[in-house]
Design an enzyme around this catalytic site. Sequence first.
Site, PDB file in Angstrom:
ATOM      1  N   SER A 174       9.955  54.589   7.319  1.00 44.17           N
ATOM      2  CA  SER A 174       9.815  55.196   8.733  1.00 44.17           C
ATOM      3  C   SER A 174       8.653  54.778   9.850  1.00 44.17           C
ATOM      4  O   SER A 174       8.963  54.081  10.076  1.00 44.17           O
ATOM      5  CB  SER A 174      10.081  57.287   8.627  1.00 44.17           C
ATOM      6  OG  SER A 174      10.448  58.037   9.827  1.00 44.17           O
ATOM      7  N   ASP A 198      14.040  52.315   6.137  1.00 47.06           N
ATOM      8  CA  ASP A 198      14.898  53.483   7.583  1.00 47.06           C
ATOM      9  C   ASP A 198      13.733  53.177   8.272  1.00 47.06           C
ATOM     10  O   ASP A 198      13.049  54.185   9.155  1.00 47.06           O
ATOM     11  CB  ASP A 198      14.877  54.560   6.719  1.00 47.06           C
ATOM     12  CG  ASP A 198      16.618  55.197   7.692  1.00 47.06           C
ATOM     13  OD1 ASP A 198      17.053  53.634   7.834  1.00 47.06           O
ATOM     14  OD2 ASP A 198      16.542  56.381   7.529  1.00 47.06           O
ATOM     15  N   ASP A 215       6.085  39.208  10.954  1.00 50.08           N
ATOM     16  CA  ASP A 215       5.020  39.840  10.262  1.00 50.08           C
ATOM     17  C   ASP A 215       4.278  39.548   9.135  1.00 50.08           C
ATOM     18  O   ASP A 215       3.359  39.970   8.505  1.00 50.08           O
ATOM     19  CB  ASP A 215       4.955  41.524  10.380  1.00 50.08           C
ATOM     20  CG  ASP A 215       5.388  42.007  11.537  1.00 50.08           C
ATOM     21  OD1 ASP A 215       5.098  41.052  12.744  1.00 50.08           O
ATOM     22  OD2 ASP A 215       5.832  42.979  11.841  1.00 50.08           O
ATOM     23  N   HIS A 257      17.558  60.062   5.346  1.00 50.64           N
ATOM     24  CA  HIS A 257      16.663  59.328   5.643  1.00 50.64           C
ATOM     25  C   HIS A 257      15.417  59.191   4.352  1.00 50.64           C
ATOM     26  O   HIS A 257      15.169  57.882   4.564  1.00 50.64           O
ATOM     27  CB  HIS A 257      15.503  59.885   7.258  1.00 50.64           C
ATOM     28  CG  HIS A 257      14.475  59.285   7.729  1.00 50.64           C
ATOM     29  ND1 HIS A 257      15.029  57.718   8.099  1.00 50.64           N
ATOM     30  CD2 HIS A 257      13.306  59.547   7.827  1.00 50.64           C
ATOM     31  CE1 HIS A 257      13.596  57.734   8.333  1.00 50.64           C
ATOM     32  NE2 HIS A 257      12.486  58.926   8.522  1.00 50.64           N
TER      33      HIS A 257
END
Length: 319
Positions: A174, A198, A215, A257
Site C-alpha cells: 500500500s 497493491d 527505482d 487490498h
Amino acid sequence: MHRPFFNSVVKWLAIVLVGLAVTATAIPVEDSPTVVHVVEGGNPLSLLQNDDSGQSSIDYYLFTRSNPTTAQRLYMNEESIKSSSFNPEHPTVVVVHGFLGSHNSALNPAIRDVHLNKADTNVIILNWNRIGGDDEDSAILNTPAVGRRLGQFLKFLSEVSGASYDKMHLIGFSLGAHLVGSAGRELDGKIARITGLDPAGRLWQVHPERLSSSDAQYVEGIHTSKEFGINFVIGHADFFPNGGESQPGCLTPVCSHYRSFQLYAATVEHNHLVGRRCSSLIQLLLDMCNGDILHMGNDDINKRGSGLYRVNTGWRYPY
C-alpha cells in the site's frame, strides 16, 4: 417501524457483519514479536528527531534462520550490524507496512516465514507507524522522507557489511510501496528488485514520488483493489490478479487490498501463479489476454520481465 424498512435494515446489517467476518478472516492479528536489542547505544537512525525515549522513529527488526521469530533490532552503527545475525552473503528482503500498519501487521510474518522457509535470507521488517500515525494525509506527506531514510540505512548497511545492492529486494504494501520506491531512488535505482503490493492510489496518481520503474533494476506491481490501489502500470511488470478490481472470496475492498500480500506469500512458496501479457487494459478487464507468460511474485532476486499481465486465481490459499 414499517416492516419493509425494518427488513432492509436487518439485511444491510447482515451484509456488513458478513463483510467484517470475511475481512477478519483474511487479516489475522499477530502478537508483538520478541525483540532483542542489538547494541542500543550509538546513533540510531531517526527521522527528523528522536522521540522522548531517545529511540529512533523508524525501527528495523532483523529475522534470519538463526532467529526466525525473535527479532534483533538494528541501529545505524557498525557494532549493531556486526553483532547481529545479519549475513551479507545472503539475500536481504525488506518488508514495509502501509497506513495504520506496524511491525505487528499480518503481512510481516506471512512474508517473513515463506522467505526464511525457502532459503537463508536476511528479512528486515521496517516499522514507521510512529510517523505515519492515524492521519492518512500526514502519512502520505511523510512517506518520501521515510523512504529516503530507509535508503540511507541500506547504504550504511552495505558499507559496513559488504552486502550488495544486487541481493536486496524491497517489498512495500500500500503506502509502503511508494516508500520503498523512494528508498530505491535514494540509491539511484541500484537495488536489485522492488515489489509493490497493491500500491496506494489516493493522491498518488500524479504524485512525483510514487513508485516507478526507475527505482530498482526490476520493479513489479501487484494490483488487487480498485478502491485502495493505484490502477495503472507503475513498474517494469504489472500484474492485475482477476482484473485487479476485487478478489474472489472478498466481500470488502479491504479484503481485496490485503489479498496482495497473501498472493505474494503464496508465490514465494509455490511459484504457481502465471500471468498472461495483455495488449490493453480493456483486454485485461475482459480476460482476453493471450500474450507471453510471466510468473507473478516469487523470490527470484534476479527476476526480469515487462508489460501488463492478468493472472486468475482461486479464493483461498494458495489461490
